[in-house]
Write a protein that holds these residues in place. Structure first.
Motif, PDB file in Angstrom:
ATOM      1  N   ASP A  63       0.836  -1.191   0.000  1.00 18.54           N
ATOM      2  CA  ASP A  63       0.000   0.000   0.000  1.00 18.54           C
ATOM      3  C   ASP A  63       0.877   1.250   0.000  1.00 18.54           C
ATOM      4  O   ASP A  63       1.808   1.357   0.802  1.00 18.54           O
ATOM      5  CB  ASP A  63      -0.923  -0.027   1.218  1.00 18.54           C
ATOM      6  CG  ASP A  63      -1.969   1.055   1.146  1.00 18.54           C
ATOM      7  OD1 ASP A  63      -1.808   2.067   1.870  1.00 18.54           O
ATOM      8  OD2 ASP A  63      -2.927   0.891   0.378  1.00 18.54           O
ATOM      9  N   ILE A  64       0.564   2.178  -0.896  1.00 18.77           N
ATOM     10  CA  ILE A  64       1.339   3.418  -0.966  1.00 18.77           C
ATOM     11  C   ILE A  64       1.287   4.167   0.358  1.00 18.77           C
ATOM     12  O   ILE A  64       2.258   4.785   0.766  1.00 18.77           O
ATOM     13  CB  ILE A  64       0.854   4.303  -2.138  1.00 18.77           C
ATOM     14  CG1 ILE A  64       1.293   3.665  -3.459  1.00 18.77           C
ATOM     15  CG2 ILE A  64       1.389   5.721  -2.020  1.00 18.77           C
ATOM     16  CD1 ILE A  64       0.881   4.425  -4.693  1.00 18.77           C
ATOM     17  N   ALA A  65       0.171   4.086   1.055  1.00 16.61           N
ATOM     18  CA  ALA A  65       0.067   4.750   2.356  1.00 16.61           C
ATOM     19  C   ALA A  65       1.103   4.197   3.327  1.00 16.61           C
ATOM     20  O   ALA A  65       1.684   4.941   4.109  1.00 16.61           O
ATOM     21  CB  ALA A  65      -1.337   4.589   2.926  1.00 16.61           C
ATOM     22  N   ASP A  66       1.364   2.875   3.262  1.00 13.11           N
ATOM     23  CA  ASP A  66       2.395   2.292   4.120  1.00 13.11           C
ATOM     24  C   ASP A  66       3.773   2.824   3.741  1.00 13.11           C
ATOM     25  O   ASP A  66       4.585   3.131   4.604  1.00 13.11           O
ATOM     26  CB  ASP A  66       2.395   0.769   4.008  1.00 13.11           C
ATOM     27  CG  ASP A  66       1.164   0.142   4.641  1.00 13.11           C
ATOM     28  OD1 ASP A  66       0.522   0.806   5.483  1.00 13.11           O
ATOM     29  OD2 ASP A  66       0.849  -1.011   4.287  1.00 13.11           O
ATOM     30  N   ALA A  68       4.312   5.676   2.258  1.00 15.92           N
ATOM     31  CA  ALA A  68       4.311   7.107   2.577  1.00 15.92           C
ATOM     32  C   ALA A  68       4.588   7.360   4.054  1.00 15.92           C
ATOM     33  O   ALA A  68       5.091   8.410   4.420  1.00 15.92           O
ATOM     34  CB  ALA A  68       2.977   7.736   2.178  1.00 15.92           C
ATOM     35  N   ARG A  69       4.249   6.382   4.894  1.00 16.21           N
ATOM     36  CA  ARG A  69       4.512   6.538   6.332  1.00 16.21           C
ATOM     37  C   ARG A  69       5.973   6.270   6.663  1.00 16.21           C
ATOM     38  O   ARG A  69       6.356   6.232   7.813  1.00 16.21           O
ATOM     39  CB  ARG A  69       3.615   5.601   7.130  1.00 16.21           C
ATOM     40  CG  ARG A  69       2.189   6.090   7.230  1.00 16.21           C
ATOM     41  CD  ARG A  69       1.423   5.321   8.281  1.00 16.21           C
ATOM     42  NE  ARG A  69       1.110   3.971   7.862  1.00 16.21           N
ATOM     43  CZ  ARG A  69       0.036   3.606   7.170  1.00 16.21           C
ATOM     44  NH1 ARG A  69      -0.827   4.521   6.797  1.00 16.21           N
ATOM     45  NH2 ARG A  69      -0.181   2.358   6.855  1.00 16.21           N
ATOM     46  N   ASP A  77       8.286  11.463  -0.013  1.00 17.15           N
ATOM     47  CA  ASP A  77       6.889  11.727   0.292  1.00 17.15           C
ATOM     48  C   ASP A  77       6.038  11.177  -0.843  1.00 17.15           C
ATOM     49  O   ASP A  77       5.970  11.757  -1.924  1.00 17.15           O
ATOM     50  CB  ASP A  77       6.644  13.224   0.450  1.00 17.15           C
ATOM     51  CG  ASP A  77       5.201  13.546   0.770  1.00 17.15           C
ATOM     52  OD1 ASP A  77       4.433  12.609   1.077  1.00 17.15           O
ATOM     53  OD2 ASP A  77       4.837  14.726   0.701  1.00 17.15           O
ATOM     54  N   THR A  79       2.785  10.632  -0.654  1.00 16.89           N
ATOM     55  CA  THR A  79       1.369  10.954  -0.499  1.00 16.89           C
ATOM     56  C   THR A  79       0.775  11.533  -1.776  1.00 16.89           C
ATOM     57  O   THR A  79      -0.415  11.387  -2.029  1.00 16.89           O
ATOM     58  CB  THR A  79       1.138  11.924   0.677  1.00 16.89           C
ATOM     59  OG1 THR A  79       1.951  13.095   0.479  1.00 16.89           O
ATOM     60  CG2 THR A  79       1.487  11.268   1.995  1.00 16.89           C
ATOM     61  N   GLU A  82      -0.934   8.771  -3.691  1.00 19.82           N
ATOM     62  CA  GLU A  82      -2.062   8.018  -3.139  1.00 19.82           C
ATOM     63  C   GLU A  82      -3.275   8.213  -4.037  1.00 19.82           C
ATOM     64  O   GLU A  82      -3.563   9.311  -4.493  1.00 19.82           O
ATOM     65  CB  GLU A  82      -2.373   8.477  -1.708  1.00 19.82           C
ATOM     66  CG  GLU A  82      -1.370   7.942  -0.704  1.00 19.82           C
ATOM     67  CD  GLU A  82      -1.786   8.273   0.713  1.00 19.82           C
ATOM     68  OE1 GLU A  82      -2.410   7.417   1.347  1.00 19.82           O
ATOM     69  OE2 GLU A  82      -1.473   9.393   1.142  1.00 19.82           O
ATOM     70  N   GLY A  83      -3.958   7.135  -4.313  1.00 13.92           N
ATOM     71  CA  GLY A  83      -5.135   7.191  -5.165  1.00 13.92           C
ATOM     72  C   GLY A  83      -4.817   7.153  -6.649  1.00 13.92           C
ATOM     73  O   GLY A  83      -5.720   7.281  -7.477  1.00 13.92           O
ATOM     74  N   THR A  85      -4.737   5.250  -9.145  1.00 12.76           N
ATOM     75  CA  THR A  85      -5.134   3.947  -9.650  1.00 12.76           C
ATOM     76  C   THR A  85      -6.341   4.071 -10.559  1.00 12.76           C
ATOM     77  O   THR A  85      -7.331   4.698 -10.203  1.00 12.76           O
ATOM     78  CB  THR A  85      -5.424   2.950  -8.511  1.00 12.76           C
ATOM     79  OG1 THR A  85      -5.807   1.710  -9.076  1.00 12.76           O
ATOM     80  CG2 THR A  85      -6.492   3.431  -7.567  1.00 12.76           C
TER      81      THR A  85
END
Length: 163
Positions: A63-66, A68-69, A77, A79, A82-83, A85
């Motif tokens: 997951d990109i969010a993972d 990004a964290r 960065d 973020t 994200e999205g 897709t």
């Protein structure tokens, strides 16, 4: 009345690439360049997926969010992605990319539209042209071919100046 083909009239060629980070994780160094290509309207990102291949050969999307964290890409960065897709990349594509990378590696799969080529592609379509072949020459192959051609020229020059 517009036809289905009219809906795609302004779309440029779509390409994909899979970039492997052997035994490690992305540094994020290339990401500003990718953002710049998008900002300048040269490409449009349709999908960006990260995958990992475990030492056991198991492939999993990350997951990109993972990432990004800060758990997957050093100092980058993500973020902004994200999205990103379209749903065009599926599980089969992820598995196929996973087969191309080594165990313990991470890869990015990028599906993108070449916005810069859209007017050219549209003009070709309107003229009735059909794409019959497309390809890409890897940089390593290009360098090897140039080196070989240079060696041939040097060998020919030496042969021509000999006694």
């Amino acid at each position: 009345m517009s036809s289905e083909s009219d809906a795609f009239d302004d779309i440029g060629p779509v390409d994909y690439l899979v970039v492997e980070y052997p035994g490690g994780r992305p540094t994020g160094e290339a990401l500003p360049y990718l953002v710049d290509l998008v900002d300048r309207g040269l490409i449009r990102i349709l999908d960006l997926v990260f995958v990992r291949k475990g030492e056991d050969g198991a492939v999993a999307a990350v997951d990109i969010a993972d990432l990004a964290r800060g758990t997957g890409v050093d100092g980058a960065d993500l973020t902004v992605f994200e999205g990103a897709t379209s749903g065009l990349l599926g599980r089969e594509d992820i598995e196929e990319a996973g087969q191309a990378i080594g165990a313990g590696s991470t890869a990015a799969i990028l599906l993108y539209e070449n916005r810069w080529a859209a007017p050219f592609a549209r003009a070709l379509r309107h003229n009735g042209a059909r794409l019959v072949a497309v390809g890409r020459i890897p940089v390593q192959d290009l360098v090897a071919a140039l080196d070989s051609a240079e060696a041939d020229v040097e060998a020919g020059a030496e042969a021509g100046t000999g006694s």
